[in-house]
Design an enzyme around this catalytic site. Structure first.
Site, PDB file in Angstrom:
ATOM      1  N   HIS A  66     -10.117  -6.976  -1.612  1.00 56.02           N
ATOM      2  CA  HIS A  66     -11.153  -6.766  -0.601  1.00 56.02           C
ATOM      3  C   HIS A  66     -12.334  -6.100  -1.308  1.00 56.02           C
ATOM      4  O   HIS A  66     -12.323  -4.890  -1.547  1.00 56.02           O
ATOM      5  CB  HIS A  66     -10.633  -5.869   0.526  1.00 56.02           C
ATOM      6  CG  HIS A  66      -9.539  -6.491   1.340  1.00 56.02           C
ATOM      7  ND1 HIS A  66      -9.735  -7.625   2.099  1.00 56.02           N
ATOM      8  CD2 HIS A  66      -8.243  -6.130   1.515  1.00 56.02           C
ATOM      9  CE1 HIS A  66      -8.605  -7.938   2.705  1.00 56.02           C
ATOM     10  NE2 HIS A  66      -7.688  -7.056   2.374  1.00 56.02           N
ATOM     11  N   GLU A  85       0.812  -1.227   0.000  1.00 53.86           N
ATOM     12  CA  GLU A  85       0.000   0.000   0.000  1.00 53.86           C
ATOM     13  C   GLU A  85       0.848   1.281   0.000  1.00 53.86           C
ATOM     14  O   GLU A  85       0.624   2.193   0.791  1.00 53.86           O
ATOM     15  CB  GLU A  85      -0.957  -0.012   1.206  1.00 53.86           C
ATOM     16  CG  GLU A  85      -1.914  -1.181   1.189  1.00 53.86           C
ATOM     17  CD  GLU A  85      -2.806  -1.259   2.425  1.00 53.86           C
ATOM     18  OE1 GLU A  85      -2.814  -0.302   3.238  1.00 53.86           O
ATOM     19  OE2 GLU A  85      -3.484  -2.292   2.596  1.00 53.86           O
TER      20      GLU A  85
END
Length: 384
Positions: free
Chosen positions: A256, A169
């Site tokens: 996700h 990330e």
């Protein structure tokens, strides 16, 4: 990887899961039947995240909990959900706590499983000492701390980790102020080395590779499934790192998903372009959450759509030969991170009582269609 596809597959899955979604209750996990692990293609690892500190310290091979039995039977790969993050594994400047990570590795060894390491460079879940020190770090000081951490952690598990989420990330999202760019403010190490963050990222890959030359080294992020501004930025970063000789070897899409949003049909194309750079690709943290009614239960339509989304993720992986692993972020609702973060739930492939959902069946059917038979990775006796 041996793959088979069909133009009628999507319709078939939709019809099958619609029927399954109406079955109440869902089938209890069958210890004698085929498993995700047994049906997986020989060159694709099917994995689950697990928090070793919470779930595996008490592991007794002769008397496993039901969770532990299913974890060993259903999956050929494990990812420490939290045990290798900085706050858990490096809680003080001169203190490393390997207990949770060691438990995951020990369980994997006992069950003939692989391990995906997660994660070495991330802006979140850092210990307080890192947050406090980062305010005054020079780049040289930040590099020294990061290098020690990477070499210590990767070196401890050298030969026991087949893939590492090295960089996690590091890109801002499109909706953040300033749009997609490296997180040179939120990430304490990139902030200290903001004059050359890409150079630091490249060195993290080099340190990890030197500590374990056999592990495949990945970049990993959320909202990175399809072709979009964020994955464009990662594609450009990958090109820059590779041109500079950094041992980047893979790109992971966390996956996700939420039923509040659509499914990005460009996921396969996105995987293919990273594969064309010579990289492996992976689905690293799959779950599919949904808003629930006042009774806390999903509708039949939501259950069916969830199964379709899981199948869509799997097919995008199966259709790209460079896809090495498909990992669900926990397999039962009782241990899912989703309700604690989102106002949603029912995100995994089994209920908290380990009843198989139609999403589990969709994955099992997809794997069976891809490669009939039993993978040689499954040691005798582990499917029962």
């Amino acid at each position: 990887m041996s793959h088979s596809t069909s133009t009628t597959r999507a319709a078939g899955v939709a019809a099958a899961v619609a029927v399954l979604a109406l079955a109440v209750p869902a089938a209890q996990a069958d210890p004698s039947g085929p498993t995700l692990r047994s049906e997986a293609p020989r060159d694709l690892e099917i994995g689950s995240a697990v928090w070793g500190q919470n779930e595996l310290l008490d592991h007794d091979r002769k008397a496993p909990t039901e969770f532990q039995r299913l974890l060993g039977a259903e999956f050929g790969s494990l990812t420490p959900e939290n045990d290798m993050k900085w706050a858990e594994i490096h809680p003080e400047p001169d203190v490393y706590d390997f207990s949770g990570a060691d438990a995951v590795v020990a369980f994997a060894k006992a069950h003939g499983q692989e391990v995906r390491g997660h994660t070495l460079l991330w802006h979140s879940q850092n210990p307080q000492w890192v947050t406090d020190a980062a305010a005054t770090w020079t780049c040289a000081e930040a590099r020294d701390v990061l290098e020690d951490h990477v070499r210590t952690v990767v070196g401890r598990y050298a030969g026991e980790i087949y893939e590492w989420d090295v960089v996690n990330e590091v890109m801002q999202d499109t909706w953040d102020a300033g749009g997609v760019r490296l997180r040179t403010e939120a990430n304490p190490f990139l902030a200290a080395c903001s004059d050359d963050p890409v150079g630091l990222i490249g060195d993290v890959f080099r340190w990890a590779h030197e500590a374990d030359p056999e592990a495949l080294l990945f970049m990993n992020d959320y909202n990175a499934e399809g072709v979009n501004a964020k994955t464009d930025a990662y594609y450009a970063l990958a090109q820059e790192l590779l041109a500079d000789g950094a041992p980047l070897q893979g790109f992971g899409a966390q996956s996700h998903l939420s039923l509040q949003y659509g499914f990005d049909e460009s996921m396969q194309a996105n995987f293919e372009r990273f594969a064309d750079l010579g990289l492996k690709v992976a689905v690293t943290e799959a779950d599919v959450r949904m808003p629930l009614g006042e009774d806390g239960e999903p509708t039949a339509e939501q259950i069916a759509l969830q199964a379709e989304r899981y199948d869509g993720l799997l097919q995008a992986c199966l259709n790209v030969s460079a896809c090495t692993s498909f990992t669900v972020w926990g397999f039962d609702d009782g241990r899912s991170w989703v309700p604690g973060v989102f106002d949603e739930g029912y995100a995994t492939i089994m209920t908290e009582d380990f009843e198989k959902k139609p999403s589990y069946v969709a994955l099992l059917d997809g794997l069976t269609d891809a490669t009939p038979g039993t993978s040689p990775r499954t040691p005798p006796g582990l499917s029962s």
